[in-house]
Design a protein around this motif. Structure first.
Motif, mmCIF file in Angstrom:
data_model
loop_
_atom_site.group_PDB
_atom_site.id
_atom_site.type_symbol
_atom_site.label_atom_id
_atom_site.label_comp_id
_atom_site.label_asym_id
_atom_site.label_seq_id
_atom_site.Cartn_x
_atom_site.Cartn_y
_atom_site.Cartn_z
ATOM 1 N N ALA A 158 0.828 -1.219 0.000
ATOM 2 C CA ALA A 158 0.000 0.000 0.000
ATOM 3 C C ALA A 158 0.855 1.258 0.000
ATOM 4 O O ALA A 158 0.354 2.351 -0.283
ATOM 5 C CB ALA A 158 -0.945 0.005 1.187
ATOM 6 N N VAL A 159 2.134 1.114 0.298
ATOM 7 C CA VAL A 159 2.982 2.319 0.345
ATOM 8 C C VAL A 159 3.050 3.008 -1.023
ATOM 9 O O VAL A 159 3.290 4.211 -1.109
ATOM 10 C CB VAL A 159 4.415 2.029 0.857
ATOM 11 N N TYR A 160 2.816 2.229 -2.088
ATOM 12 C CA TYR A 160 2.828 2.836 -3.430
ATOM 13 C C TYR A 160 1.791 3.952 -3.558
ATOM 14 O O TYR A 160 1.940 4.854 -4.375
ATOM 15 C CB TYR A 160 2.573 1.759 -4.495
ATOM 16 N N ALA A 161 0.732 3.871 -2.750
ATOM 17 C CA ALA A 161 -0.324 4.891 -2.798
ATOM 18 C C ALA A 161 0.195 6.254 -2.365
ATOM 19 O O ALA A 161 -0.349 7.289 -2.747
ATOM 20 C CB ALA A 161 -1.491 4.474 -1.906
ATOM 21 N N ALA A 162 1.247 6.250 -1.554
ATOM 22 C CA ALA A 162 1.734 7.495 -0.953
ATOM 23 C C ALA A 162 2.919 8.098 -1.696
ATOM 24 O O ALA A 162 3.590 8.981 -1.190
ATOM 25 C CB ALA A 162 2.117 7.239 0.505
ATOM 26 N N THR A 163 3.167 7.603 -2.919
ATOM 27 C CA THR A 163 4.313 8.128 -3.670
ATOM 28 C C THR A 163 3.857 9.185 -4.670
ATOM 29 O O THR A 163 2.786 9.059 -5.268
ATOM 30 C CB THR A 163 5.034 6.984 -4.421
ATOM 31 N N GLY B 290 3.191 11.272 -7.841
ATOM 32 C CA GLY B 290 3.049 10.953 -9.257
ATOM 33 C C GLY B 290 2.284 9.673 -9.546
ATOM 34 O O GLY B 290 2.012 9.374 -10.710
ATOM 35 N N ASN B 291 1.908 8.910 -8.514
ATOM 36 C CA ASN B 291 1.149 7.688 -8.801
ATOM 37 C C ASN B 291 -0.305 8.062 -9.112
ATOM 38 O O ASN B 291 -0.815 9.103 -8.666
ATOM 39 C CB ASN B 291 1.279 6.677 -7.649
ATOM 40 N N ALA B 292 -0.977 7.188 -9.860
ATOM 41 C CA ALA B 292 -2.314 7.513 -10.376
ATOM 42 C C ALA B 292 -3.363 7.657 -9.281
ATOM 43 O O ALA B 292 -4.440 8.182 -9.528
ATOM 44 C CB ALA B 292 -2.744 6.439 -11.378
ATOM 45 N N PHE B 293 -3.055 7.194 -8.079
ATOM 46 C CA PHE B 293 -4.026 7.287 -6.983
ATOM 47 C C PHE B 293 -3.793 8.530 -6.120
ATOM 48 O O PHE B 293 -4.564 8.831 -5.211
ATOM 49 C CB PHE B 293 -3.945 6.014 -6.121
ATOM 50 N N GLU B 294 -2.717 9.254 -6.407
ATOM 51 C CA GLU B 294 -2.297 10.368 -5.538
ATOM 52 C C GLU B 294 -3.418 11.379 -5.273
ATOM 53 O O GLU B 294 -3.640 11.782 -4.128
ATOM 54 C CB GLU B 294 -1.087 11.086 -6.151
ATOM 55 N N ALA B 295 -4.151 11.749 -6.327
ATOM 56 C CA ALA B 295 -5.201 12.770 -6.164
ATOM 57 C C ALA B 295 -6.290 12.286 -5.209
ATOM 58 O O ALA B 295 -6.792 13.045 -4.375
ATOM 59 C CB ALA B 295 -5.793 13.117 -7.523
ATOM 60 N N LYS B 296 -6.655 10.998 -5.337
ATOM 61 C CA LYS B 296 -7.695 10.446 -4.472
ATOM 62 C C LYS B 296 -7.248 10.411 -3.018
ATOM 63 O O LYS B 296 -8.029 10.673 -2.101
ATOM 64 C CB LYS B 296 -8.059 9.025 -4.912
ATOM 65 N N LEU C 19 8.032 10.160 -1.224
ATOM 66 C CA LEU C 19 6.838 10.326 -0.381
ATOM 67 C C LEU C 19 6.102 11.615 -0.729
ATOM 68 O O LEU C 19 6.703 12.686 -0.795
ATOM 69 C CB LEU C 19 7.268 10.334 1.097
ATOM 70 N N MET C 20 4.815 11.517 -0.991
ATOM 71 C CA MET C 20 4.042 12.717 -1.324
ATOM 72 C C MET C 20 3.846 13.597 -0.090
ATOM 73 O O MET C 20 3.849 13.091 1.041
ATOM 74 C CB MET C 20 2.695 12.341 -1.961
ATOM 75 N N ALA C 21 3.697 14.878 -0.322
ATOM 76 C CA ALA C 21 3.547 15.820 0.782
ATOM 77 C C ALA C 21 2.266 15.540 1.560
ATOM 78 O O ALA C 21 1.250 15.132 0.980
ATOM 79 C CB ALA C 21 3.514 17.237 0.241
ATOM 80 N N GLY C 22 2.330 15.722 2.861
ATOM 81 C CA GLY C 22 1.136 15.565 3.679
ATOM 82 C C GLY C 22 1.005 14.196 4.320
ATOM 83 O O GLY C 22 0.168 13.988 5.194
ATOM 84 N N VAL C 23 1.824 13.248 3.873
ATOM 85 C CA VAL C 23 1.789 11.912 4.476
ATOM 86 C C VAL C 23 2.910 11.834 5.503
ATOM 87 O O VAL C 23 4.042 12.242 5.248
ATOM 88 C CB VAL C 23 1.974 10.805 3.408
#
Lengths: 119, 98, 123
Positions: free
Chosen positions: B33-38, B40-46, B72-76
């Motif tokens: 599930a860590v891929y969700a928090a990277t 540029g991944n397609a789920f990032e906006a959600k 790691l995306m910002a905010g996580v």
């Protein structure tokens, strides 16, 4: 805090058992108690003493055994799930015991938190 | 409640289901599930959209293992296994979305 | 049991039957939990709603059809069965397709119910 842990997947195939082990170790390091780990579904395969990974890999079964010895963690393998998958007393690794699903319910009632690791 | 997710949102619906059903609380992304928090991944906006309702955490050792420790995306918020333990305590209950 | 602690146990079923064993083994835990006089709720979400589909015929795959057990749950005082409306709709199913009486909840009601639980086991 008193923790119960449920492991629903076998060793090596899934990361579940590794994650559960690292969680247990971290909880103990913080001074908490890991009261029981309950192995269910394919998780019962974590208790096979016939497990022989390559030398340079972690030994998942022995790691649980050691944790049980050093920190009095109760490692319980579900009897119904175990018999289905060929885990019996004769191939059970040290530190594990085979018992009924009531032990899982008891972990739920007795522990402050019950954390599940699976697929 | 602490919601624990361990599947990539790009191949499994567990994170999506959690965001649909769960009301609030903390979300911890572990294993795949860590891929969700990277970034540029397609789920990032959600995931970003869900941050209003949930505080989102990622298990850093799982992110590092997958070579994405620097994405790691910002905010996580990143936690180690000890932080994982703390999250199960600060929340009254937890659920692994298997 | 070593004492009379009663907790709210919720079993969240999100997987279809037969493809994997989770649904069957989950049901075994549910029955035992009820036998220990705990407060049991069953939730069916996502593909888990397929567990309750009427008319399962498993002869051709040589796996035991365990769906009649859901109808036996009432005899174990397991009466709180919840299905999420969105999961049903997404699969082209209605309550009439299900083999037991359930309470159909919207996603927010379902989420609120989860928050009330002491122990949540997901299979």
């Amino acid at each position: 805090m008193k923790f119960g842990i449920v492991v629903n997947e076998g060793p090596y195939q899934h990361q579940a058992s590794d994650s559960a082990y690292l969680f247990a170790k971290a909880a103990i390091a913080k001074g908490h108690e890991v009261w029981r780990v309950f192995f269910y579904h394919d998780g019962v395969n974590n208790a096979s003493k016939l497990t022989a990974p390559p030398q340079d890999d972690r030994h998942i079964v022995n790691r649980w055994t050691k944790l049980a010895e050093e920190h009095k963690v109760d490692l319980v393998v579900c009897v119904a799930a175990a018999l289905r998958r060929g885990i019996q007393e004769e191939n059970l690794a040290a530190g594990f015991r085979i018992s009924g699903l009531g032990q899982l319910v008891e972990a739920g009632t007795q522990c402050d938190r019950l954390i599940t690791f699976g697929d | 409640m602490l919601h624990i997710i361990n599947k990539s949102p790009l191949s499994n619906s567990s994170l999506e289901s959690c965001l649909r059903v769960a009301v609030s609380g903390d979300i911890l992304l572990t294993e795949d599930a860590v891929y969700a928090a990277t970034s540029g991944n397609a789920f990032e906006a959600k995931l970003r959209e869900a941050m209003g309702r949930f505080k989102v955490y990622v298990l850093q050792p799982d992110l590092d293992a997958r070579g994405l420790g620097d994405r790691l995306m910002a905010g996580v918020t990143s936690v180690d296994h000890g932080g994982f333990v703390d999250l199960t305590i600060s929340n009254n209950s937890c659920q692994s979305w298997l | 049991m070593s004492d009379a602690t009663v907790k709210k146990f919720m079993f969240v079923n999100r997987k279809a039957p037969y493809g994997t064993i989770y649904a069957l083994e989950s049901l075994e835990v549910v029955l035992i939990t009820a036998a220990f006089d705990q407060d049991v709720s069953l939730v069916f979400l996502d593909d888990g709603v397929y567990q309750l589909k009427k008319g399962q015929q498993t002869k051709g795959i040589e796996i035991k059809n365990f769906s009649p057990t859901y109808r036996a749950l009432e005899g174990y005082d397991v009466e709180k069965l919840y299905v999420e409306r969105e999961s049903l709709e997404a699969r082209g199913l209605t309550e009439e397709d299900l083999l037991v009486d359930v309470v159909v909840l919207g996603r927010a009601e379902m989420g609120a119910l989860m928050d009330e639980q002491d122990v949540v086991l997901s299979f």
